[in-house]
Scaffold this motif. Structure first.
Motif, PDB file in Angstrom:
ATOM      1  N   TYR A  57     116.086  42.034  24.430  1.00 53.25           N
ATOM      2  CA  TYR A  57     115.728  42.963  23.345  1.00 53.25           C
ATOM      3  C   TYR A  57     114.449  43.715  23.677  1.00 53.25           C
ATOM      4  CZ  TYR A  57     114.261  44.965  18.973  1.00 53.25           C
ATOM      5  OH  TYR A  57     113.849  45.860  18.020  1.00 53.25           O
ATOM      6  N   VAL A  58     113.433  42.975  24.063  1.00 50.32           N
ATOM      7  CA  VAL A  58     112.136  43.595  24.329  1.00 50.32           C
ATOM      8  C   VAL A  58     112.250  44.613  25.465  1.00 50.32           C
ATOM      9  CG1 VAL A  58     109.786  43.146  25.165  1.00 50.32           C
ATOM     10  CG2 VAL A  58     110.800  41.669  23.416  1.00 50.32           C
ATOM     11  N   LEU A  59     112.865  44.207  26.569  1.00 52.25           N
ATOM     12  CA  LEU A  59     112.944  45.099  27.729  1.00 52.25           C
ATOM     13  C   LEU A  59     113.888  46.276  27.501  1.00 52.25           C
ATOM     14  CD1 LEU A  59     112.829  42.548  30.676  1.00 52.25           C
ATOM     15  CD2 LEU A  59     110.993  44.014  29.811  1.00 52.25           C
ATOM     16  N   ASN A  60     115.036  46.036  26.882  1.00 52.39           N
ATOM     17  CA  ASN A  60     115.971  47.139  26.662  1.00 52.39           C
ATOM     18  C   ASN A  60     115.444  48.148  25.649  1.00 52.39           C
ATOM     19  OD1 ASN A  60     118.261  46.856  28.413  1.00 52.39           O
ATOM     20  ND2 ASN A  60     118.661  44.945  27.354  1.00 52.39           N
ATOM     21  N   ARG A  61     114.781  47.672  24.619  1.00 49.03           N
ATOM     22  CA  ARG A  61     114.202  48.607  23.644  1.00 49.03           C
ATOM     23  C   ARG A  61     113.136  49.465  24.316  1.00 49.03           C
ATOM     24  NH1 ARG A  61     113.624  49.947  18.407  1.00 49.03           N
ATOM     25  NH2 ARG A  61     111.547  50.545  17.733  1.00 49.03           N
ATOM     26  N   LEU A  63     112.579  49.898  27.838  1.00 51.66           N
ATOM     27  CA  LEU A  63     112.902  50.588  29.090  1.00 51.66           C
ATOM     28  C   LEU A  63     114.236  51.329  29.106  1.00 51.66           C
ATOM     29  CD1 LEU A  63     111.967  47.799  31.672  1.00 51.66           C
ATOM     30  CD2 LEU A  63     110.654  49.859  31.135  1.00 51.66           C
ATOM     31  N   THR A  64     115.262  50.757  28.519  1.00 56.09           N
ATOM     32  CA  THR A  64     116.621  51.230  28.770  1.00 56.09           C
ATOM     33  C   THR A  64     117.085  52.310  27.822  1.00 56.09           C
ATOM     34  OG1 THR A  64     117.154  49.030  29.594  1.00 56.09           O
ATOM     35  CG2 THR A  64     119.009  50.483  29.129  1.00 56.09           C
ATOM     36  N   PHE A  65     116.968  52.065  26.543  1.00 55.41           N
ATOM     37  CA  PHE A  65     117.647  52.920  25.576  1.00 55.41           C
ATOM     38  C   PHE A  65     116.754  53.924  24.875  1.00 55.41           C
ATOM     39  CE2 PHE A  65     120.388  49.126  25.861  1.00 55.41           C
ATOM     40  CZ  PHE A  65     121.514  49.756  26.354  1.00 55.41           C
ATOM     41  N   GLU A  66     115.463  53.934  25.186  1.00 54.91           N
ATOM     42  CA  GLU A  66     114.549  54.898  24.565  1.00 54.91           C
ATOM     43  C   GLU A  66     114.815  54.970  23.069  1.00 54.91           C
ATOM     44  OE1 GLU A  66     115.306  58.495  26.745  1.00 54.91           O
ATOM     45  OE2 GLU A  66     114.693  57.592  28.627  1.00 54.91           O
ATOM     46  N   ALA A  67     114.715  53.828  22.420  1.00 52.54           N
ATOM     47  CA  ALA A  67     115.119  53.680  21.028  1.00 52.54           C
ATOM     48  C   ALA A  67     114.399  54.644  20.105  1.00 52.54           C
ATOM     49  CB  ALA A  67     114.870  52.249  20.570  1.00 52.54           C
ATOM     50  N   THR A  68     115.171  55.273  19.234  1.00 50.55           N
ATOM     51  CA  THR A  68     114.601  56.123  18.200  1.00 50.55           C
ATOM     52  C   THR A  68     114.735  55.471  16.833  1.00 50.55           C
ATOM     53  OG1 THR A  68     116.673  57.338  17.982  1.00 50.55           O
ATOM     54  CG2 THR A  68     115.019  58.247  19.477  1.00 50.55           C
ATOM     55  N   ARG A  69     115.494  54.388  16.733  1.00 51.20           N
ATOM     56  CA  ARG A  69     115.576  53.641  15.484  1.00 51.20           C
ATOM     57  C   ARG A  69     114.302  52.824  15.331  1.00 51.20           C
ATOM     58  NH1 ARG A  69     120.775  53.794  13.647  1.00 51.20           N
ATOM     59  NH2 ARG A  69     122.388  54.121  15.208  1.00 51.20           N
ATOM     60  N   SER A  70     113.943  52.548  14.071  1.00 46.45           N
ATOM     61  CA  SER A  70     112.776  51.694  13.837  1.00 46.45           C
ATOM     62  C   SER A  70     113.069  50.300  14.381  1.00 46.45           C
ATOM     63  CB  SER A  70     112.485  51.611  12.342  1.00 46.45           C
ATOM     64  OG  SER A  70     113.494  50.857  11.688  1.00 46.45           O
ATOM     65  N   HIS A  71     111.998  49.556  14.637  1.00 40.21           N
ATOM     66  CA  HIS A  71     112.166  48.184  15.116  1.00 40.21           C
ATOM     67  C   HIS A  71     112.986  47.369  14.115  1.00 40.21           C
ATOM     68  CE1 HIS A  71     111.263  44.394  17.040  1.00 40.21           C
ATOM     69  NE2 HIS A  71     110.769  43.940  15.907  1.00 40.21           N
ATOM     70  N   GLY A  72     112.717  47.547  12.836  1.00 43.17           N
ATOM     71  CA  GLY A  72     113.460  46.817  11.809  1.00 43.17           C
ATOM     72  C   GLY A  72     114.946  47.093  11.846  1.00 43.17           C
ATOM     73  N   GLU A  73     115.319  48.341  12.006  1.00 44.46           N
ATOM     74  CA  GLU A  73     116.743  48.687  12.048  1.00 44.46           C
ATOM     75  C   GLU A  73     117.370  48.279  13.376  1.00 44.46           C
ATOM     76  OE1 GLU A  73     119.827  52.405  11.411  1.00 44.46           O
ATOM     77  OE2 GLU A  73     117.683  52.786  11.241  1.00 44.46           O
ATOM     78  N   ALA A  74     116.677  48.526  14.470  1.00 43.01           N
ATOM     79  CA  ALA A  74     117.237  48.181  15.783  1.00 43.01           C
ATOM     80  C   ALA A  74     117.386  46.668  15.936  1.00 43.01           C
ATOM     81  CB  ALA A  74     116.363  48.739  16.898  1.00 43.01           C
ATOM     82  N   PHE A  78     120.688  44.846  16.983  1.00 42.43           N
ATOM     83  CA  PHE A  78     120.675  44.079  18.227  1.00 42.43           C
ATOM     84  C   PHE A  78     121.141  42.648  17.972  1.00 42.43           C
ATOM     85  CE2 PHE A  78     118.893  41.413  21.497  1.00 42.43           C
ATOM     86  CZ  PHE A  78     119.002  42.167  22.649  1.00 42.43           C
ATOM     87  N   SER A  79     120.631  42.061  16.898  1.00 39.37           N
ATOM     88  CA  SER A  79     120.994  40.679  16.554  1.00 39.37           C
ATOM     89  C   SER A  79     122.487  40.534  16.287  1.00 39.37           C
ATOM     90  CB  SER A  79     120.199  40.210  15.336  1.00 39.37           C
ATOM     91  OG  SER A  79     118.829  40.166  15.638  1.00 39.37           O
ATOM     92  N   LEU A  80     123.077  41.521  15.659  1.00 38.95           N
ATOM     93  CA  LEU A  80     124.514  41.470  15.388  1.00 38.95           C
ATOM     94  C   LEU A  80     125.327  41.484  16.691  1.00 38.95           C
ATOM     95  CD1 LEU A  80     126.518  41.377  13.040  1.00 38.95           C
ATOM     96  CD2 LEU A  80     126.568  43.873  13.099  1.00 38.95           C
ATOM     97  N   ILE A  81     124.978  42.370  17.599  1.00 38.67           N
ATOM     98  CA  ILE A  81     125.664  42.412  18.895  1.00 38.67           C
ATOM     99  C   ILE A  81     125.371  41.132  19.671  1.00 38.67           C
ATOM    100  CG2 ILE A  81     125.819  43.609  21.127  1.00 38.67           C
ATOM    101  CD1 ILE A  81     127.109  45.101  18.724  1.00 38.67           C
TER     102      ILE A  81
END
Length: 134
Positions: A57-61, A63-74, A78-81
């Motif tokens: 979670y930490v690394l993909n958020r 480095l990988t996916f350039e998350a635009t969702r808030s940490h709370g939403e992501a 992430f937990s569901l997947i």
């Protein structure tokens, strides 16, 4: 240097790096629990999955996916997947190790490869927003 590569290529490289780091955490805990703690391989695999999931979670958020969702939403996405991957790991390891009687470590490698495909797709299209669409 990586910034010159196509976005998808950078994403795959970052995902692979994150996956290696998560796998080191997962397999380290798995092997330690089984070999040193004499834990059940299926339970140890699931414990390793949880630790690897935190690293992932930490690394993909980051480095990988350039998350635009808030940490709370992501994080709930992430937990569901991750929970789906956790269940898939448990089922596959149970079938391979308990039912088929195969050695736990090679079967963990097979399980990891299967779960990796599932979780990459889930995280790319559900957990983290993708700034450029695809």
């Amino acid at each position: 240097m990586l910034n010159r590569l196509p976005r998808h290529t950078r994403q795959v490289i970052a995902y692979a790096f994150s996956g290696v780091m998560a796998a080191v955490a997962h397999y380290g805990l798995l092997i330690g629990l089984v070999e040193l703690g004499r834990a059940d391989p299926v339970a140890a695999s699931l414990a390793g999955f949880v630790l690897g999931g935190v690293v992932s979670y930490v690394l993909n958020r980051w480095l990988t996916f350039e998350a635009t969702r808030s940490h709370g939403e992501a994080s709930w996405r992430f937990s569901l997947i991750a929970f789906g991957g956790f269940l898939l790991t448990g089922v596959l390891m149970h079938l391979f190790v308990k039912v088929a009687g195969l050695p736990y470590l090679p079967m963990q490698v097979v399980t990891t490869l299967i779960v990796m495909v599932f979780t990459f797709a889930g995280h790319k299209f559900f957990s983290f927003a993708d700034r450029e669409g695809a």
